[in-house]
Design a protein around this motif. Structure first.
Motif, PDB file in Angstrom:
ATOM      1  N   LYS B  28     -32.432  23.557 -36.981  1.00 49.23           N
ATOM      2  CA  LYS B  28     -32.946  22.239 -36.956  1.00 49.23           C
ATOM      3  C   LYS B  28     -32.215  21.291 -38.134  1.00 49.23           C
ATOM      4  CE  LYS B  28     -37.343  22.348 -34.942  1.00 49.23           C
ATOM      5  NZ  LYS B  28     -38.691  22.882 -35.168  1.00 49.23           N
ATOM      6  N   LEU B  29     -31.371  22.126 -38.888  1.00 46.36           N
ATOM      7  CA  LEU B  29     -30.831  21.325 -40.083  1.00 46.36           C
ATOM      8  C   LEU B  29     -29.768  20.248 -39.338  1.00 46.36           C
ATOM      9  CD1 LEU B  29     -29.933  24.360 -42.452  1.00 46.36           C
ATOM     10  CD2 LEU B  29     -31.633  22.427 -42.438  1.00 46.36           C
ATOM     11  N   ASN B  66     -29.382  13.150 -55.952  1.00 43.68           N
ATOM     12  CA  ASN B  66     -30.515  12.733 -55.319  1.00 43.68           C
ATOM     13  C   ASN B  66     -30.362  13.191 -53.771  1.00 43.68           C
ATOM     14  OD1 ASN B  66     -32.580  11.517 -53.519  1.00 43.68           O
ATOM     15  ND2 ASN B  66     -32.805   9.678 -54.920  1.00 43.68           N
ATOM     16  N   PRO B  67     -31.180  14.085 -53.521  1.00 41.87           N
ATOM     17  CA  PRO B  67     -31.198  14.769 -52.141  1.00 41.87           C
ATOM     18  C   PRO B  67     -31.305  14.013 -51.040  1.00 41.87           C
ATOM     19  CG  PRO B  67     -33.163  15.598 -52.997  1.00 41.87           C
ATOM     20  CD  PRO B  67     -32.664  14.406 -54.037  1.00 41.87           C
ATOM     21  N   ILE B  68     -31.924  12.910 -51.085  1.00 49.85           N
ATOM     22  CA  ILE B  68     -32.050  11.953 -49.881  1.00 49.85           C
ATOM     23  C   ILE B  68     -31.079  10.851 -49.750  1.00 49.85           C
ATOM     24  CG2 ILE B  68     -33.932  10.196 -49.023  1.00 49.85           C
ATOM     25  CD1 ILE B  68     -35.095  12.984 -49.343  1.00 49.85           C
ATOM     26  N   THR B  69     -30.489  10.168 -51.091  1.00 52.42           N
ATOM     27  CA  THR B  69     -29.616   9.344 -50.789  1.00 52.42           C
ATOM     28  C   THR B  69     -28.360   9.916 -51.017  1.00 52.42           C
ATOM     29  OG1 THR B  69     -29.548   8.839 -53.213  1.00 52.42           O
ATOM     30  CG2 THR B  69     -31.002   7.656 -51.676  1.00 52.42           C
ATOM     31  N   ASP B 302     -37.643  23.636 -47.867  1.00 53.11           N
ATOM     32  CA  ASP B 302     -36.774  23.926 -46.886  1.00 53.11           C
ATOM     33  C   ASP B 302     -35.916  22.834 -46.529  1.00 53.11           C
ATOM     34  OD1 ASP B 302     -36.899  26.634 -47.428  1.00 53.11           O
ATOM     35  OD2 ASP B 302     -37.717  27.035 -45.690  1.00 53.11           O
ATOM     36  N   PHE B 303     -36.517  21.501 -46.905  1.00 53.30           N
ATOM     37  CA  PHE B 303     -35.741  20.177 -46.073  1.00 53.30           C
ATOM     38  C   PHE B 303     -34.478  20.230 -46.617  1.00 53.30           C
ATOM     39  CE2 PHE B 303     -35.187  15.907 -46.208  1.00 53.30           C
ATOM     40  CZ  PHE B 303     -35.670  15.424 -44.785  1.00 53.30           C
ATOM     41  N   THR B 304     -33.884  20.517 -47.755  1.00 58.62           N
ATOM     42  CA  THR B 304     -32.517  20.469 -47.628  1.00 58.62           C
ATOM     43  C   THR B 304     -31.732  21.753 -48.033  1.00 58.62           C
ATOM     44  OG1 THR B 304     -33.211  18.290 -48.834  1.00 58.62           O
ATOM     45  CG2 THR B 304     -30.862  19.082 -48.875  1.00 58.62           C
ATOM     46  N   HIS B 318     -30.003  18.110 -44.344  1.00 52.87           N
ATOM     47  CA  HIS B 318     -31.260  18.080 -44.247  1.00 52.87           C
ATOM     48  C   HIS B 318     -32.055  18.514 -42.964  1.00 52.87           C
ATOM     49  CE1 HIS B 318     -31.319  15.515 -47.537  1.00 52.87           C
ATOM     50  NE2 HIS B 318     -30.439  14.619 -47.000  1.00 52.87           N
ATOM     51  N   ARG B 319     -33.190  18.734 -43.103  1.00 51.04           N
ATOM     52  CA  ARG B 319     -33.932  19.289 -41.760  1.00 51.04           C
ATOM     53  C   ARG B 319     -34.253  17.971 -40.715  1.00 51.04           C
ATOM     54  NH1 ARG B 319     -35.985  23.517 -40.254  1.00 51.04           N
ATOM     55  NH2 ARG B 319     -35.173  24.704 -42.190  1.00 51.04           N
ATOM     56  N   GLN B 320     -34.340  18.108 -39.562  1.00 47.98           N
ATOM     57  CA  GLN B 320     -34.494  17.045 -38.551  1.00 47.98           C
ATOM     58  C   GLN B 320     -35.984  16.671 -38.785  1.00 47.98           C
ATOM     59  OE1 GLN B 320     -33.399  18.305 -34.808  1.00 47.98           O
ATOM     60  NE2 GLN B 320     -31.589  18.042 -35.146  1.00 47.98           N
ATOM     61  N   THR B 321     -36.029  15.521 -38.858  1.00 51.32           N
ATOM     62  CA  THR B 321     -37.479  15.082 -38.902  1.00 51.32           C
ATOM     63  C   THR B 321     -37.959  14.786 -37.214  1.00 51.32           C
ATOM     64  OG1 THR B 321     -36.971  12.651 -39.098  1.00 51.32           O
ATOM     65  CG2 THR B 321     -37.690  13.761 -41.054  1.00 51.32           C
TER      66      THR B 321
END
Lengths: 828, 545
Positions: B28-29, B66-69, B302-304, B318-321
């Motif tokens: 799912k990554l 920043n892991p999100i941006t 485990d998200f990133t 990233h893991r798929q939402t």
């Protein structure tokens, strides 16, 4: 034959006279005759063999079993409320009281010239309809017999089936019309008994199969082989009556039945669908997938329900909302013989391909039930334990001109512990040259109490598997092993392997070894009793293998043996070293230790059908096609016992069934087990001592008790007998009140010190008074268990199991002296 | 009335990777976001609390992403030469990094200021860690020593110089502030207790230069990697070797825990990251990267998954939402929605965990069994009504015949059983005939379906034997013939090889085994091949349950 009997062992001779062959009556055929509803529609009377069973419709339970007939029953009829007529083939008519199951009257309608009857109807007014088989044709003659023993022939050319005669059409003026289907000239014969008007109606070339008349209205329904149902109006007076056609069935209609108001018509056939027609407007309802071919449909007098008899020996009761309400099973489910097999296959392959397979877990027997199903039957209680769907497929029905086969269970093997069940199901279409084969391994789950599918192997062999056998004698720690042999000239060893990973725990079966031998066809396989040796017969040669390594130990062949071996079994118990083989017309035994042919009996009168070892003794039994049974020990060719009076038709399978308690004063082979034989009609015969009586049903609840009280909501919840599992509370009486030893303390304090006896004297009794008294038993048990702990050890250490079979030595052995004894079995 | 039993669809398990819960989870990554740095990525550390910033040390700087941006949040460049092993304190406020000149530098993430410099090592410091009490730092240096530093006083408390080669790996206990582990190129892993300054308490031999070490949260087991091996040691039993796992075929460089400590991830120069189950040490999944992996970082949820590679690439996955998953496959999402409306009972069993439902499922929720008739497929509906042509049409739809040919073949099988194949195939127009022919040609080589497909092809030829065909259909028939011919060619080759193998096997069996004994006057022995044919006999085994 007489010569041979004299040569039998003398000691057993005194007892063998008692050995008889009995037909098992525990599991009767309940669908030979149509069932009859009582007038109040609360009970169903079912003829089965020589008995009549009265079943409650609400619960489906048997409330009475009427056993007074000495011949098979051919028909039932309700005389008036609670009085039932039953008639057997000899013409004895018995009147029964349905309420309490008592015999009221026994008469005989057998008039001179008529000995054997084939069906019986009771239209009322003291008039019987009886049919006798006709001499020349396969049809029958129908006779009208009055109770005053006047008889009159109705017709000499009537079909034999019970559904080919009908009566009714009261029309409010008490008239009676009888309708019957002709056998040869394909017509319907109707006769008004009051006016004497007689008509014969014919349509086209389609043969009629069933007829029904309405009880009051003047309408008649007939079904024919094309599946068409015709409804005839005013058929008594008109030469060409008006007909209505109802056609849905593709196969022959086997039964039609009117509802009591005449609004609906029920019909059924081999499609396994019951169709409910509304006569006005042609609206119809279906009840599909009823499990098996419908033979008869009977409507209850008050229209509450309909009973259908099915070819799988079950009667299903369908309520007015078209739902199956109850099912009455006649003990065993009969297997419809497989059609469309290749030529040269024996009857066993068609009627009961699995044979009888003993299940050590339940002491039951596995064999075929409906197509794709397997049933487990308890021979002790004479009842079915369960019926199991192996194929899990929809049951397919034939089309008009084509036979469509279903998946059939052909072979079954049960592991020695009963934990594993291996089944082989085959579906084949010979015309298309296509076949499917599945080998399934089922594990018994003790928690769920059913079998779970573990492994499903598609096409385990390229051609039909002929035999399956589990390896016996394994300790619990070893993985089980199965051998299969097939017509693709291969044998395969299947083993359970551990397939566990982190996600789940799993075990599954895989093919470990596949082998062949000189491109010969393997025909039989057997494990020795302790599982240390596997014998596979390839045509006339026997090969012995080590089951663990699959190394060939020895091949055994002899120029006296030319025929292909068909059945092969290792001896049990003391005769472990003998391997008994049966070809089509000869029986012989190998000694696997000295590797010599021990004896051979050739030129049997009839082909050998079954070779069954007794698991509880060293004896074996051979059943011939002409129903002769020989019991012998594998060490010698002389039979211990011979049975020639089995009155079965062709036997197809046999099995030794262990008894729960050993039987004293009987020959050795009967002490711990008895022999069951099945014939091609799927009737069971038991070879047993005469003193042993079969399982007796004791029906102790007469209906009259239940019926005597008026029904109220409270009576429904009131139990007949009160049994309570709760323990009665016994009030606990305290043995001591107050302070322990209060008295002695008090007396000690109250007495002046000068008058006290010396301390050493009173100390003992004083202390005892203060002590709480222990149960003495408890103490001793504790002490015993401490001592006993060491006793367990030696038994554990002695628990290792030795292999009975000495390792085979590889030296080329001399051929053993051969004893040829053909006299006992061949006719001079 | 027995209920209608569904058509049995048989599909063989695919050889190779099995679909397990783990493969589904790691699959799912999303597609990775990559950032290019100038030098190889030496070390990646993930902030243990939200927002899970990622400290990346490469070349002469330490960057906080920043892991999100995927943007650089902070970067620390006050290093003369290469910076190594930047690690973030558990409260996320400080970062410490070693460098080539032997200093250990402590920065404040909020203000970017350099707070402390610990001097004392004579060689480059490759790894440094905060201890569990957050006021000490342990450093592992190339001068073969391990040192414990005090933060407030900026002084060295204790120094162990027991190794005989560079110390390039180290970690601290997450419970005790006194325990730390070092792994060195001299093949040893040593456990120190700051309370016993005499020396290491446990020393084990890894067998090859140690690249990374890791202590399990429970403090009872530690893991070391180096060479191509992963070794697991029991700390309580004084360094007993518990397991040796060798799944990489090049040096393993990094080590990380994932999924709440239930999975262990190793990255190696062979460009793979392997995920192990920590109980059995079996590989449950493998992640592939374009370049040798030097460092790994996984956020606690485990998200990133961040991997640093030798060519300077940082890959962030990233893991798929659930929303993303739906956006990717719009068709399936519609189906899912429909399913959720009708049979939520399935969902309860399947992924109850992932959906935050406000109600608790009753314990007696009925598990849908395979005979559940609530979901009757369209083809079953037609089969039930004996409409064979329509049933076949249904399973020849584009989606089923391309993605799930097992269903098409299963229905064909049922039609053969019901003797309805001929009527189902007859009277078809050009377009539907071409669909069938293409399907047959495509699947006739598949060993699990070939038996049924051949039967269907034979029936088709019987049906259309005498009818006039359009040139297009004729071409397709020829195309099918071509496929069959080619398959026959292959089979011939295979038979030749099988024959060769038989000879080899037969010669070995006759050498090791004595000849069979023949008693009596049976036919003479010709050839005996008891077990050789076992391998050649492919039996299809389905495992149920």
């Amino acid at each position: 034959m007489a010569n041979k009997k004299a040569r039998g062992p003398d000691k057993a001779k005194t007892n063998t006279d008692n050995i008889v062959v009995k037909k098992q009556e525990d599991a009767p055929d309940i669908v030979k005759q149509p069932p009859v509803f009582t007038d109040d529609s609360r009970y169903l009377c079912i003829a089965s063999g020589r008995q009549v069973g009265i079943y409650s419709i609400q619960s489906g339970d048997k409330v009475h079993c009427l056993k007074k007939h000495s011949f098979d029953i051919i028909g039932l009829g309700i005389k008036e409320e609670n009085v039932l007529y039953s008639c057997d083939t000899s013409g004895d008519v018995i009147e029964w009281d349905i309420k309490d199951g008592k015999l009221l009257k026994k008469t005989s309608v057998a008039v001179d010239g008529m000995k054997k009857f084939c069906s019986f109807y009771y239209p009322g007014n003291g008039m019987f309809l009886l049919s006798t088989p006709s001499k020349n044709t396969n049809g029958s003659s129908l006779w009208i017999v009055n109770s005053t023993s006047e008889r009159e022939i109705f017709s000499e050319d009537i079909r034999k089936e019970p559904q080919s005669v009908a009566f009714g059409c009261d029309q409010g003026n008490g008239s009676l019309v009888i309708g019957a289907l002709n056998y040869q000239c394909n017509g319907v014969l109707v006769k008004d008994m009051n006016s004497g008007a007689e008509k014969k109606h014919m349509t086209d070339k389609r043969k009629f199969t069933c007829i029904a008349l309405h009880k009051e209205k003047l309408i008649m329904a007939t079904g024919d082989i094309s599946g068409r149902i015709l409804l005839w109006h005013d058929f008594v007076n008109q030469i060409r009556p008006v007909k209505t056609v109802y056609h849905w069935h593709t196969l022959a209609v086997s039964s039609v039945c009117f509802s009591s108001e005449g609004e609906y018509l029920y019909s059924g056939g081999s499609e396994k669908v019951m169709v409910k027609w509304r006569l006005e407007g042609k609206h119809r309802q279906f009840l599909p997938r009823m499990g098996s071919t419908i033979k008869f449909i009977v409507n209850a007098p008050d229209n509450i329900c309909v009973a259908t008899s099915h070819s799988d020996n079950a009667i299903r009761i369908i309520d007015s909302t078209n739902k199956i309400n109850q099912a009455i099973f006649g003990g065993l489910i009969k297997h419809d013989p497989i059609r469309g097999l290749e030529d040269g296959e024996s009857k066993k392959e068609s009627v009961m391909p699995t044979g009888l397979v003993f299940d050590p877990r339940t002491q039951g027997i596995f064999f075929n039930s409906q197509a794709g199903f397997l049933q487990l039957f308890d021979p002790l209680r004479g009842s079915m334990i369960f019926n199991m769907d192996i194929a899990n497929r929809n049951v397919l029905t034939d089309e008009r001109n084509t036979i469509i086969g279903n998946a059939e269970v052909l072979r079954v093997a049960v592991s020695p512990t009963g934990e594993w069940l291996a089944t082989l199901e085959v579906w084949s279409n010979m015309s298309a040259g296509y076949h499917d084969m599945n080998l399934k391994f089922w594990r018994y789950d003790a928690v769920q109490a059913n079998y779970e599918l573990n492994t499903d192997v598609t096409m385990p062999h390229h051609d039909r598997i002929t035999s399956l056998a589990f390896q016996p004698g394994l300790l619990g720690t070893e993985y089980p092993c199965l051998v299969s042999i097939g017509r693709d000239l291969k044998f395969k060893i299947w083993r359970l392997v551990d397939d566990t990973d982190i996600y789940r725990q799993k075990e599954s079966w895989t093919c470990d070894v596949a082998g062949d031998f000189r491109k010969m066809m393997p025909t039989a396989a057997s494990f020795s009793e302790d599982g240390s040796l596997l014998a596979i017969a390839f045509q006339d040669t026997v090969t012995l293998w080590d089951p663990m390594t699959i190394n060939l130990n020895t091949t055994l062949s002899h120029n006296l043996i030319e025929e292909s071996i068909e059945l092969m079994e290792f001896g049990r118990d003391q005769c472990f070293r003998y391997l008994v083989c049966a070809s089509k017309s000869s029986l012989f035994a190998w000694d696997v230790i000295s590797k010599g042919l021990v004896w051979k009996v050739g030129k049997l009168r009839s082909p050998i059908r079954c070779l069954v070892p007794d698991p509880k003794s060293s004896y074996m039994a051979v059943v011939l096609q002409n129903s002769e049974v020989f019991v012998f020990a594998p060490s010698s060719s002389k039979p211990v016992h011979t049975i020639t009076n089995v009155k079965s038709s062709e036997p197809i399978a046999a099995l030794f069934v262990p008894r729960p308690n050993p039987l004293a004063n009987s020959p050795e082979w009967l002490v711990n087990s008895r022999l069951l034989i099945v014939d091609d009609q799927q009737e069971f015969y038991s070879v047993d001592d005469n003193s042993v009586c079969g399982f007796d049903e004791k029906l102790t609840t007469p209906i009259s008790h239940i019926d005597s009280l008026p029904w109220t909501p409270f009576s429904a919840i009131k139990a007949q007998k009160q049994i309570s599992a709760a323990k009665q509370i016994v009030p606990v009486i305290h043995q001591t009140n107050g302070i322990k030893g209060y008295k002695s303390v008090q007396s000690l304090l109250e007495t002046s010190t000068s008058t006290l006896p010396p301390m050493s004297r009173i100390c003992n009794s004083f202390m005892i008074d203060l002590m709480i008294k222990h149960d003495t038993k408890l103490m001793t048990v504790k002490a015993d268990s401490e001592n006993g702990a060491t006793n367990d050890l030696p038994t554990l250490m002695n628990g290792h199991i030795e292999s009975k079979m000495p390792a085979l030595k590889e030296e080329a052995t001399q051929q053993k002296l051969l004893t040829l004894d053909c006299q006992w079995i061949t006719k001079n | 009335m027995a209920s209608f039993k569904k058509t049995q669809i048989r599909s063989l398990p695919k050889i190779g990777q099995k679909v397990t819960a783990d493969t589904l989870y790691w699959r799912k990554l999303n597609f990775p976001v990559t950032v290019k740095e100038f030098g190889p990525i030496d070390y990646i550390d993930v902030m243990p609390i939200e927002p899970y910033f990622i400290a990346v040390s490469s070349a002469a700087k330490v960057q906080i992403y920043n892991p999100i941006t995927h943007q650089v949040h902070r970067h620390f460049t006050r290093f003369k030469e290469a910076a190594y092993g930047a690690s973030i304190r558990s409260d996320g406020k400080l970062v410490v990094a070693g460098c080539d000149e032997g200093h250990i530098k402590l920065f404040d993430i909020g203000s970017k200021s350099l707070l402390r410099i610990f001097k004392g090592h004579k060689g480059p410091v490759h790894r440094c860690k905060f201890t569990a009490d957050n006021v000490h730092v342990v450093s592992f240096s190339d001068d073969k020593s391990v040192a414990l530093w005090d933060l407030p006083s900026e002084t060295e408390i204790i120094k162990f110089s027991e190794h005989s080669d560079y110390v390039r790996a180290g970690c601290v206990s997450s419970i005790s502030s006194d325990l730390f582990l070092s792994g060195s190129f001299d093949h040893t892993v040593k456990l120190y207790d700051a309370r016993s300054p005499t020396g290491s308490t446990i020393s084990v031999d890894h067998g090859s230069p140690v690249e990374s070490v890791l202590m399990y949260p429970g403090n009872s087991i530690f893991v070391s990697v180096g060479g191509t091996e992963l070794r697991v040691w029991d700390m309580l039993a004084g360094g007993r070797l518990l397991a040796r796992v060798s799944q990489h075929h090049k040096t393993i460089t990094c080590l990380h825990l994932a999924s709440d400590g239930k999975r262990l991830v190793t990255g190696g120069l062979d460009r793979h990251a392997k995920i192990y189950d920590v109980q059995s040490y079996q590989v449950v999944h493998t992640l592939d990267f374009p370049s040798p992996v030097l460092s790994l970082g996984i956020t606690p949820d485990d998200f990133t998954v961040v991997a640093g590679m030798a060519n300077g690439l940082i890959s962030m996955q990233h893991r798929q939402t659930p929303a993303e998953a739906r956006a990717l496959i719009p068709k399936q999402s519609l189906k899912d929605q429909k399913k959720s409306q009708t049979t939520y009972r399935f969902r309860l069993n399947a992924d109850f965990r992932n959906i935050n439902r406000t109600f608790n499922p009753a314990t007696d929720v009925e598990v849908a069994t395979k005979n559940d008739n609530s979901l009757v497929s369209r083809y079953d509906m037609f089969l039930r009504k004996f409409q064979y042509s329509k049933a076949l049409d249904t399973v020849l739809g584009k989606y089923i015949r391309k993605k799930k040919p097992a269903i098409t073949v299963g229905v064909m099988h049922e039609l053969i059983r019901r003797n309805g194949l001929k009527s189902a195939l007859a009277g078809r127009d050009d377009s539907s005939l071409s669909i069938i022919l293409t399907f047959l040609a495509r699947n006739i080589n598949d060993p699990s379906h070939s038996k049924i497909i051949i039967q269907v092809a034979n029936t088709l030829l019987d049906v259309y034997e005498n009818s006039c065909l359009t040139p297009q259909s004729e071409k397709l028939f020829l195309h099918l013939q071509e496929h069959v011919n080619r398959e026959v060619e292959y089979m011939k080759h295979l038979m030749e090889i099988e024959g060769m193998l038989h000879i080899l096997l037969a010669s070995t069996t006759t050498q090791t085994r004595r000849g069979p004994v023949n008693i009596g006057q049976g036919p003479p022995v010709k050839v005996m091949l008891p077990s050789a044919a076992a391998a050649a006999n492919a039996t299809m085994v389905y495992n149920v349950g």
